[in-house]
Design a protein around this motif. Sequence first.
Motif, PDB file in Angstrom:
ATOM      1  N   TYR A   1       5.537   0.001  -7.901  1.00 24.85           N
ATOM      2  CA  TYR A   1       4.721   0.754  -8.857  1.00 24.85           C
ATOM      3  C   TYR A   1       3.360   1.055  -8.249  1.00 24.85           C
ATOM      4  O   TYR A   1       2.795   0.236  -7.523  1.00 24.85           O
ATOM      5  N   TRP A   2       2.862   2.226  -8.612  1.00 27.80           N
ATOM      6  CA  TRP A   2       1.564   2.677  -8.113  1.00 27.80           C
ATOM      7  C   TRP A   2       0.701   3.149  -9.271  1.00 27.80           C
ATOM      8  O   TRP A   2       1.194   3.811 -10.191  1.00 27.80           O
ATOM      9  N   GLY A   3      -0.570   2.813  -9.200  1.00 28.65           N
ATOM     10  CA  GLY A   3      -1.524   3.378 -10.132  1.00 28.65           C
ATOM     11  C   GLY A   3      -1.882   4.791  -9.718  1.00 28.65           C
ATOM     12  O   GLY A   3      -1.474   5.271  -8.658  1.00 28.65           O
ATOM     13  N   GLN A   4      -2.707   5.444 -10.508  1.00 26.22           N
ATOM     14  CA  GLN A   4      -2.981   6.857 -10.295  1.00 26.22           C
ATOM     15  C   GLN A   4      -4.043   7.118  -9.240  1.00 26.22           C
ATOM     16  O   GLN A   4      -4.204   8.249  -8.838  1.00 26.22           O
TER      17      GLN A   4
ATOM     18  N   TYR B   1      -8.434   5.308  -3.669  1.00 32.42           N
ATOM     19  CA  TYR B   1      -7.937   3.940  -3.658  1.00 32.42           C
ATOM     20  C   TYR B   1      -6.866   3.787  -4.735  1.00 32.42           C
ATOM     21  O   TYR B   1      -7.069   4.172  -5.895  1.00 32.42           O
ATOM     22  N   TYR B   2      -5.762   3.218  -4.327  1.00 33.71           N
ATOM     23  CA  TYR B   2      -4.639   3.000  -5.227  1.00 33.71           C
ATOM     24  C   TYR B   2      -4.335   1.512  -5.339  1.00 33.71           C
ATOM     25  O   TYR B   2      -4.414   0.789  -4.345  1.00 33.71           O
ATOM     26  N   CYS B   3      -3.950   1.092  -6.521  1.00 33.81           N
ATOM     27  CA  CYS B   3      -3.380  -0.241  -6.621  1.00 33.81           C
ATOM     28  C   CYS B   3      -1.869  -0.096  -6.767  1.00 33.81           C
ATOM     29  O   CYS B   3      -1.372   0.915  -7.274  1.00 33.81           O
ATOM     30  N   ALA B   4      -1.167  -1.086  -6.281  1.00 35.50           N
ATOM     31  CA  ALA B   4       0.287  -1.040  -6.273  1.00 35.50           C
ATOM     32  C   ALA B   4       0.831  -2.447  -6.440  1.00 35.50           C
ATOM     33  O   ALA B   4       0.144  -3.429  -6.132  1.00 35.50           O
ATOM     34  N   SER B   5       2.059  -2.531  -6.896  1.00 44.22           N
ATOM     35  CA  SER B   5       2.664  -3.842  -7.098  1.00 44.22           C
ATOM     36  C   SER B   5       4.020  -3.897  -6.413  1.00 44.22           C
ATOM     37  O   SER B   5       4.741  -2.894  -6.331  1.00 44.22           O
ATOM     38  N   VAL B   6       4.335  -5.077  -5.914  1.00 44.26           N
ATOM     39  CA  VAL B   6       5.614  -5.286  -5.227  1.00 44.26           C
ATOM     40  C   VAL B   6       6.333  -6.438  -5.907  1.00 44.26           C
ATOM     41  O   VAL B   6       5.735  -7.470  -6.235  1.00 44.26           O
ATOM     42  N   ARG B   7       7.644  -6.277  -6.092  1.00 43.99           N
ATOM     43  CA  ARG B   7       8.457  -7.202  -6.868  1.00 43.99           C
ATOM     44  C   ARG B   7       8.752  -8.463  -6.072  1.00 43.99           C
ATOM     45  O   ARG B   7       9.876  -8.768  -5.719  1.00 43.99           O
ATOM     46  N   ARG B   8       7.710  -9.144  -5.774  1.00 49.13           N
ATOM     47  CA  ARG B   8       7.809 -10.412  -5.082  1.00 49.13           C
ATOM     48  C   ARG B   8       6.476 -11.124  -5.258  1.00 49.13           C
ATOM     49  O   ARG B   8       5.464 -10.484  -5.513  1.00 49.13           O
ATOM     50  N   GLY B   9       6.459 -12.401  -5.098  1.00 52.11           N
ATOM     51  CA  GLY B   9       5.214 -13.135  -5.321  1.00 52.11           C
ATOM     52  C   GLY B   9       4.254 -13.050  -4.155  1.00 52.11           C
ATOM     53  O   GLY B   9       3.044 -13.178  -4.337  1.00 52.11           O
ATOM     54  N   THR B  10       4.800 -12.771  -2.960  1.00 47.77           N
ATOM     55  CA  THR B  10       3.961 -12.751  -1.767  1.00 47.77           C
ATOM     56  C   THR B  10       3.645 -11.314  -1.349  1.00 47.77           C
ATOM     57  O   THR B  10       4.327 -10.373  -1.741  1.00 47.77           O
ATOM     58  N   CYS B  11       2.640 -11.176  -0.550  1.00 49.27           N
ATOM     59  CA  CYS B  11       2.150  -9.858  -0.167  1.00 49.27           C
ATOM     60  C   CYS B  11       2.911  -9.287   1.019  1.00 49.27           C
ATOM     61  O   CYS B  11       3.477 -10.018   1.832  1.00 49.27           O
ATOM     62  N   THR B  12       2.869  -7.979   1.104  1.00 50.51           N
ATOM     63  CA  THR B  12       3.358  -7.263   2.270  1.00 50.51           C
ATOM     64  C   THR B  12       2.435  -6.095   2.523  1.00 50.51           C
ATOM     65  O   THR B  12       1.886  -5.511   1.594  1.00 50.51           O
ATOM     66  N   ARG B  13       2.282  -5.773   3.781  1.00 53.44           N
ATOM     67  CA  ARG B  13       1.390  -4.683   4.143  1.00 53.44           C
ATOM     68  C   ARG B  13       2.109  -3.326   4.101  1.00 53.44           C
ATOM     69  O   ARG B  13       1.460  -2.285   4.099  1.00 53.44           O
TER      70      ARG B  13
ATOM     71  N   PHE C   1       1.678  -8.338 -13.880  1.00 56.07           N
ATOM     72  CA  PHE C   1       0.609  -9.251 -13.486  1.00 56.07           C
ATOM     73  C   PHE C   1       1.156 -10.640 -13.189  1.00 56.07           C
ATOM     74  O   PHE C   1       0.704 -11.320 -12.269  1.00 56.07           O
ATOM     75  N   ASP C   2       2.136 -11.068 -13.960  1.00 53.86           N
ATOM     76  CA  ASP C   2       2.667 -12.426 -13.815  1.00 53.86           C
ATOM     77  C   ASP C   2       3.668 -12.570 -12.670  1.00 53.86           C
ATOM     78  O   ASP C   2       3.842 -13.668 -12.137  1.00 53.86           O
ATOM     79  N   ASN C   3       4.329 -11.469 -12.302  1.00 57.15           N
ATOM     80  CA  ASN C   3       5.474 -11.595 -11.401  1.00 57.15           C
ATOM     81  C   ASN C   3       5.398 -10.806 -10.098  1.00 57.15           C
ATOM     82  O   ASN C   3       6.244 -11.004  -9.223  1.00 57.15           O
ATOM     83  N   TYR C   4       4.435  -9.924  -9.981  1.00 53.52           N
ATOM     84  CA  TYR C   4       4.347  -9.062  -8.812  1.00 53.52           C
ATOM     85  C   TYR C   4       3.057  -9.328  -8.046  1.00 53.52           C
ATOM     86  O   TYR C   4       1.994  -9.544  -8.657  1.00 53.52           O
ATOM     87  N   ALA C   5       3.154  -9.291  -6.753  1.00 55.71           N
ATOM     88  CA  ALA C   5       1.923  -9.249  -5.964  1.00 55.71           C
ATOM     89  C   ALA C   5       1.287  -7.871  -6.156  1.00 55.71           C
ATOM     90  O   ALA C   5       1.986  -6.865  -6.265  1.00 55.71           O
ATOM     91  N   ILE C   6      -0.008  -7.832  -6.196  1.00 62.38           N
ATOM     92  CA  ILE C   6      -0.735  -6.569  -6.409  1.00 62.38           C
ATOM     93  C   ILE C   6      -1.660  -6.308  -5.236  1.00 62.38           C
ATOM     94  O   ILE C   6      -2.407  -7.207  -4.818  1.00 62.38           O
ATOM     95  N   ALA C   7      -1.601  -5.097  -4.750  1.00 64.36           N
ATOM     96  CA  ALA C   7      -2.373  -4.731  -3.561  1.00 64.36           C
ATOM     97  C   ALA C   7      -3.207  -3.494  -3.811  1.00 64.36           C
ATOM     98  O   ALA C   7      -2.955  -2.733  -4.743  1.00 64.36           O
ATOM     99  N   TRP C   8      -4.185  -3.308  -2.955  1.00 68.61           N
ATOM    100  CA  TRP C   8      -4.984  -2.085  -2.907  1.00 68.61           C
ATOM    101  C   TRP C   8      -4.678  -1.362  -1.604  1.00 68.61           C
ATOM    102  O   TRP C   8      -4.668  -1.968  -0.529  1.00 68.61           O
TER     103      TRP C   8
END
Length: 123
Positions: free
Chosen positions: A112-115, A93-105, A28-35
Amino acid sequence: VQLQASGGGLVQPGGSLRLSCAASQFIFDNYAIAWFRQAPGKEREGVSCLSTYGVGQYYVDPLEGRFTISRDNARNTVYLQINSLKPEDTAVYYCASVRRGTCTRSRHQYDYWGQGTLVTVSS
């Protein structure tokens, strides 16, 4: 578990739904999170993303304003509010995180991916 998505269900067209993505503190503190979402027979597509700076990006119907991404810092949770639901919003719908502060499509950059949580829009 790094990410856990919830909140899906059966909704009538025109209805609303709020999806939740609970993340570990570090993510939560270090990764951008996307849907993302994946409809039957289709590729997984990005819906929205929230950077660690709190800036949201919208990839589906960006001009319609039907999606709102937000975060609750106390709960380590990112939400996706979906209004005016359409049958074509039906997907897992999945949530996912990327090891960077900014988003990418690009889904290939996410670590990481949620279930996944199923959203069905039908009358």
